[in-house]
Design an enzyme around this catalytic site. Structure first.
Site, PDB file in Angstrom:
ATOM      1  N   TYR A  51      10.636  30.307  12.778  1.00 31.73           N
ATOM      2  CA  TYR A  51       9.167  30.309  12.773  1.00 31.73           C
ATOM      3  C   TYR A  51       8.682  31.138  11.597  1.00 31.73           C
ATOM      4  O   TYR A  51       9.190  32.241  11.367  1.00 31.73           O
ATOM      5  CB  TYR A  51       8.617  30.913  14.068  1.00 31.73           C
ATOM      6  CG  TYR A  51       7.965  29.870  14.951  1.00 31.73           C
ATOM      7  CD1 TYR A  51       6.882  29.140  14.478  1.00 31.73           C
ATOM      8  CD2 TYR A  51       8.440  29.609  16.231  1.00 31.73           C
ATOM      9  CE1 TYR A  51       6.292  28.167  15.265  1.00 31.73           C
ATOM     10  CE2 TYR A  51       7.854  28.635  17.022  1.00 31.73           C
ATOM     11  CZ  TYR A  51       6.772  27.911  16.530  1.00 31.73           C
ATOM     12  OH  TYR A  51       6.190  26.956  17.297  1.00 31.73           O
ATOM     13  N   GLU A  53       4.992  31.282  10.467  1.00 35.67           N
ATOM     14  CA  GLU A  53       3.544  31.121  10.267  1.00 35.67           C
ATOM     15  C   GLU A  53       3.045  32.049   9.162  1.00 35.67           C
ATOM     16  O   GLU A  53       3.418  33.218   9.123  1.00 35.67           O
ATOM     17  CB  GLU A  53       2.789  31.406  11.574  1.00 35.67           C
ATOM     18  CG  GLU A  53       2.830  30.206  12.490  1.00 35.67           C
ATOM     19  CD  GLU A  53       2.216  30.469  13.853  1.00 35.67           C
ATOM     20  OE1 GLU A  53       1.439  31.431  13.989  1.00 35.67           O
ATOM     21  OE2 GLU A  53       2.534  29.703  14.773  1.00 35.67           O
ATOM     22  N   ASP A 197      -5.003  10.731  -3.972  1.00 31.96           N
ATOM     23  CA  ASP A 197      -3.931  10.627  -2.980  1.00 31.96           C
ATOM     24  C   ASP A 197      -2.856   9.732  -3.597  1.00 31.96           C
ATOM     25  O   ASP A 197      -2.960   8.503  -3.562  1.00 31.96           O
ATOM     26  CB  ASP A 197      -4.490  10.027  -1.681  1.00 31.96           C
ATOM     27  CG  ASP A 197      -3.415   9.846  -0.617  1.00 31.96           C
ATOM     28  OD1 ASP A 197      -2.224   9.905  -0.959  1.00 31.96           O
ATOM     29  OD2 ASP A 197      -3.777   9.633   0.563  1.00 31.96           O
ATOM     30  N   THR A 223       2.380  12.497  -0.210  1.00 38.18           N
ATOM     31  CA  THR A 223       3.460  12.621   0.765  1.00 38.18           C
ATOM     32  C   THR A 223       4.747  12.741  -0.035  1.00 38.18           C
ATOM     33  O   THR A 223       4.777  12.503  -1.243  1.00 38.18           O
ATOM     34  CB  THR A 223       3.521  11.406   1.715  1.00 38.18           C
ATOM     35  OG1 THR A 223       3.535  10.212   0.947  1.00 38.18           O
ATOM     36  CG2 THR A 223       2.337  11.395   2.661  1.00 38.18           C
ATOM     37  N   LYS A 226       7.953   8.862   0.052  1.00 34.85           N
ATOM     38  CA  LYS A 226       7.846   7.483  -0.447  1.00 34.85           C
ATOM     39  C   LYS A 226       8.613   7.380  -1.766  1.00 34.85           C
ATOM     40  O   LYS A 226       9.813   7.558  -1.758  1.00 34.85           O
ATOM     41  CB  LYS A 226       6.368   7.101  -0.572  1.00 34.85           C
ATOM     42  CG  LYS A 226       5.644   7.143   0.789  1.00 34.85           C
ATOM     43  CD  LYS A 226       4.226   6.619   0.715  1.00 34.85           C
ATOM     44  CE  LYS A 226       3.561   6.543   2.071  1.00 34.85           C
ATOM     45  NZ  LYS A 226       2.913   7.779   2.507  1.00 34.85           N
ATOM     46  N   ARG A 232      10.155  13.341   5.183  1.00 37.76           N
ATOM     47  CA  ARG A 232       8.742  13.164   5.523  1.00 37.76           C
ATOM     48  C   ARG A 232       8.051  14.516   5.301  1.00 37.76           C
ATOM     49  O   ARG A 232       8.611  15.566   5.592  1.00 37.76           O
ATOM     50  CB  ARG A 232       8.594  12.735   6.974  1.00 37.76           C
ATOM     51  CG  ARG A 232       9.426  11.541   7.326  1.00 37.76           C
ATOM     52  CD  ARG A 232       8.946  10.880   8.555  1.00 37.76           C
ATOM     53  NE  ARG A 232       7.883   9.959   8.218  1.00 37.76           N
ATOM     54  CZ  ARG A 232       8.096   8.713   7.771  1.00 37.76           C
ATOM     55  NH1 ARG A 232       9.310   8.243   7.623  1.00 37.76           N
ATOM     56  NH2 ARG A 232       7.080   7.934   7.472  1.00 37.76           N
TER      57      ARG A 232
HETATM   58  N1  DSN Z   1       1.922   4.605   6.295  1.00 42.59           N
HETATM   59  C1  DSN Z   1       1.815   4.661   4.868  1.00 42.59           C
HETATM   60  C2  DSN Z   1       2.052   3.343   4.245  1.00 42.59           C
HETATM   61  O1  DSN Z   1       2.893   2.633   4.763  1.00 42.59           O
HETATM   62  O2  DSN Z   1       1.453   3.027   3.245  1.00 42.59           O
HETATM   63  C3  DSN Z   1       0.562   5.275   4.452  1.00 42.59           C
HETATM   64  O3  DSN Z   1       0.448   6.472   5.112  1.00 42.59           O
END
Ligand code: DSN
Length: 440
Positions: A51, A53, A197, A223, A226, A232
């Site tokens: 933990y 925080e 984004d 994120t 990807k 993630r």
């Molecule tokens: N779920 C993502 C996507 O597949 O584009 C976006 O957050």
């Protein structure tokens, strides 16, 4: 996983099954990827037990001597890679990251967020009415032009009229280059924050095959799972331009994450992000990013040869949106048939889609995962031929006009399709093909 196999054979077996599924299928979901073993080792480490925080050197828990170093390393690597002065690596994923950004910049029920409509490729958290981001804050949504492209003039007009506090650019189903400079000018004209984004295209930005938003946006969110090919997770960055607009922005974002929205950061996730960021610094990653785009272009050209209608006419990035209306096959039917044949895609709405999101007119595909496995242009041509065969095979399957009958139709279709000999024959070919491209 020798320990898991004996202590929990059920879960061990399910993980093995998923490994086999990934190995034997071609993953064309543009938001997915195959992480390296190094990333997964960090993710599966003892750091999950801690933990912490707070932030490095300012924690509410003792025992964070090591965790501090992990988080600082992740921060430093991100700052260097994106050339930004501030980053927060703690968001659990993209949705809380976006919400934290609005909490840091907007007054609930008063300020407006301006994002692209979900049906045109915007994200839920870009102010859609179904999302808390569109409920806690006011929102105004823009659309794409008739040609499936961003209409910057229309965006500017809307921004001038609505005076949003945050303008969001960056999408989940947009196959073309985003003109961040243009968005920067629009935001400056109305005094808004520009939030880029770049979740989908981060890896491409790092590889230099998509322009970076950093000179033009105030805040950049991505994120990490990807095209970046990490675990993630998500990161929020403030640019020099953002600091100039509000020197307290980093502090506000830190507070919006914790105590505003989250508790303890996932330190194992932070470590795995750091590993992915290090991998992304390499020359190999640049080649990888370039190949993603080459593959997408090759796949797009081959699909066009087969008469597929690609929204905007093609792609500049990792993603292709196919409008199946000319093929007279619904996207939901296509996606299920393709999965039976070993090709995994998203059913997806297309701009101005006459169909609802559950039965959309298109499919969304992309090349990041296939490229990680070493597939190149030649393989993309083969994949396009399989996609074409599958769509031809299910051309006779008509989704009922009557909405009430659709669900029953799909149930029957699913039982029929898994027995379709031609699709199963393709699946066999796909399995043999995939065996030459092991997942990491
Ligand atoms: N779920 C993502 C996507 O597949 O584009 C976006 O957050």
């Amino acid at each position: 996983m020798p320990k898991l196999a004996t202590s929990d054979p059920q879960i061990a077996s399910l993980i093995k099954q998923e490994e086999k599924r990934q190995q034997e299928n071609i993953d064309l979901i543009p938001s997915e990827n195959h992480t390296s073993k190094a990333v997964r080792e960090a993710l599966g480490s003892v750091l999950t037990d801690k933990y912490s925080e707070g932030y490095p050197k300012k924690r509410y828990y003792q025992g964070n001597r090591v965790v501090d170093k992990v988080e600082i390393l992740a921060q430093e690597r991100a700052k260097k890679l994106f050339d930004v002065p501030y980053v927060n690596v703690q968001p659990y994923s993209g949705s809380p990251a976006n919400l934290a950004i609005y909490l840091a910049t907007c007054t609930p029920q008063k300020d407006k967020i301006m994002g692209l409509k979900l049906a045109f490729g915007g994200h839920l958290t870009h102010g859609q009415p179904q999302s808390s981001t569109g409920q806690f804050f006011k929102s105004v949504l823009y659309e794409l032009g008739k040609d499936g492209l961003l209409d910057y003039e229309a965006c500017e007009k809307l921004a001038l009229k609505e005076k949003p506090k945050v303008i969001v650019c960056g999408y989940t189903a947009y196959p073309r280059i985003i003109d961040f400079k243009r968005f920067g000018k629009i935001a400056d004209k109305v005094g808004a924050y520009l939030l880029a984004d770049i979740s989908h295209i981060t890896g491409l930005v790092i590889a230099g095959v998509h322009p970076s938003p950093v000179p033009y946006a105030h805040i950049v969110m991505t994120t990490t799972h990807k095209t970046l090919r990490g675990p993630r997770g998500a990161m929020i960055m403030v640019t020099e331009k953002g600091l100039k607009k509000d020197p307290n922005l980093p502090k506000k974002i830190d507070s919006a994450i914790i105590p505003g929205l989250q508790g303890g950061p996932h330190d194992h996730q932070t470590a795995a992000i750091a590993v992915a960021l290090r991998e992304a610094q390499s020359k190999l990653f640049k080649t990888y990013g370039e190949q993603i785009v080459k593959n997408a272009k090759a796949l797009a050209s081959a699909l066009i040869e087969f008469g597929f209608d690609l929204t905007s006419g093609g792609t500049d990035n990792h993603l292709i949106l196919i409008d199946l209306q000319n093929k007279k096959v619904n996207g939901a039917i296509a996606a299920i048939a393709l999965e039976t044949a070993g090709i995994v895609v998203n059913k997806n709405g297309v701009p101005f889609d006459p169909m609802p999101p559950f039965y959309p007119s298109g499919i969304r595909i992309g090349t990041p995962a296939a490229t990680t496995r070493g597939m190149r242009e030649k393989e993309m041509t083969k994949i396009a031929a399989w996609i074409n065969q599958v769509i031809e095979e299910v051309k006779g399957e008509k989704l009922p006009e009557d909405k009430e009958k659709r669900s029953d139709f799909m149930k029957l279709f699913k039982t029929r399709v898994v027995k379709n000999k031609n699709l199963l024959a393709i699946a066999k070919e796909v399995r043999a093909f995939c065996s030459k491209f092991p997942i990491p």
